[in-house]
Design an enzyme around this catalytic site. Structure first.
Site, short mmCIF file in Angstrom:
data_model
loop_
_atom_site.label_atom_id
_atom_site.label_comp_id
_atom_site.label_asym_id
_atom_site.label_seq_id
_atom_site.Cartn_x
_atom_site.Cartn_y
_atom_site.Cartn_z
N ALA A 45 -13.38 -50.02 -45.96
CA ALA A 45 -13.83 -51.20 -45.22
C ALA A 45 -15.26 -51.56 -45.54
O ALA A 45 -15.70 -52.67 -45.25
CB ALA A 45 -13.68 -50.97 -43.72
N LYS A 46 -16.02 -50.61 -46.13
CA LYS A 46 -17.42 -50.84 -46.50
C LYS A 46 -18.23 -51.39 -45.33
O LYS A 46 -18.99 -52.35 -45.47
CB LYS A 46 -17.51 -51.76 -47.71
CG LYS A 46 -16.78 -51.23 -48.95
CD LYS A 46 -16.86 -52.21 -50.11
CE LYS A 46 -16.14 -51.67 -51.34
NZ LYS A 46 -14.67 -51.61 -51.17
N VAL A 47 -18.06 -50.79 -44.16
CA VAL A 47 -18.74 -51.28 -42.97
C VAL A 47 -20.24 -51.03 -43.09
O VAL A 47 -20.68 -50.03 -43.64
CB VAL A 47 -18.19 -50.62 -41.68
CG1 VAL A 47 -16.75 -51.00 -41.47
CG2 VAL A 47 -18.34 -49.11 -41.72
#
Length: 289
Positions: free
Chosen positions: A107-109
């Site tokens: 998700a590469k939050v």
């Protein structure tokens, strides 16, 4: 070792992500299958570009990948379908767990620390919305901003895989920039991740932080070496611009915590389930020490 002033995290009684991953990797190989129900992959598999097509895609992945140690899910390709897409992702994760596979939410939050509790509720561990075993995170706002997410990871035996170095060309001007002590941004981040894990769990084999290292040699080998006691995901297997030997050279022999991700190198053999299964088995044998 870099000094870092992040607060101490209480590690829960359950097995860590690192412990679970290394056991599975020893049994099933370190191969992790990328899952990406994008418009282009659905079209290549002659599926409709909607949640029904994505569900058919996931079903074929599940039938082919029953023996993989982990899958890495590109969350936006599910989220683009709205609530139905997230429901599909939750069901897919549950079925992967039934097969004994770990699920990494790509998700590469990256956000301020006051929002990270919400991301933890969405992504990490039993009781979360999606039930993931790990999530990828962007530390552009500082490693401290990710701390609440890592707190949850430590409590439930999950992991936060920090994007130390990505493979996209646009990242080079930022991630290879030099800091005041002549380390690159990626090197400093790798050192900080390793230091944080050591400070949080000095007597444990792994801490709740891991890393993603998508660099080319020799940079990849340098960054991986800076990350002891961290699960490190090394993507790139099966890509036309990466030789298998180059990807594997970043991971020293005997390092059992590396997670080796392949996406197009397997998915291009779909939609036939048998062909996908054969491709997965061939790659498992190819990467065995």
């Amino acid at each position: 070792m870099t000094r870092i002033d992040l607060p101490r995290t209480d590690v829960g009684p359950c097995e860590s992500f690192g412990e679970r991953w290394t056991k599975l990797a020893a049994e099933r190989s370190a191969l992790c299958l990328g899952v990406a129900p994008s418009s282009s992959w659905l079209a290549r598999w002659d599926l409709t570009d909607d949640v029904r097509g994505a569900a058919a895609y996931c079903d074929r992945i599940l039938r082919a990948a029953t023996g993989v140690a982990a899958v890495k899910v590109q969350v936006p390709f599910f989220a683009r379908f709205g609530p139905e897409g997230l429901d599909l992702l939750a069901r897919f994760t549950e079925r992967c767990h039934e097969h004994g596979s770990l699920v990494v939410m790509d998700a590469k939050v990256g956000d301020a620390d006051d929002t990270m509790h919400a991301y933890a509720d969405l992504y990490l561990g039993p009781g979360s919305r999606l039930g993931g075993d790990a999530v990828t995170a962007n530390a552009y706002m500082g490693l401290r901003s990710i701390h609440p997410l890592a707190v949850r990871a430590g409590q439930v035996g999950a992991a936060v895989l920090v994007l130390v170095r990505t493979s996209n060309h646009a990242a080079e001007e930022v991630q290879q920039a030099s800091s005041t002590d002549d380390r690159t941004v990626a090197q400093r981040l790798a050192d900080d991740v390793a230091a944080w894990n050591h400070a949080q769990a000095p007597d444990a084999s792994w801490g709740p932080f891991g890393a993603v290292v998508g660099a080319r040699l020799p940079e990849s080998a340098d960054l991986v070496a800076r990350l002891p006691r961290c699960v490190v995901e090394v993507p790139g297997l099966g890509r036309p611009d990466r030789a298998t030997a180059e990807v594997l050279a970043a991971v020293p022999d005997g390092r059992g915590d590396a997670l080796l991700t392949i996406t197009s190198g397997v998915l291009r053999h779909g939609p036939d389930v048998g062909a996908l299964r054969t491709a997965l088995e061939a790659w498992r044998e190819r990467i065995r020490p």
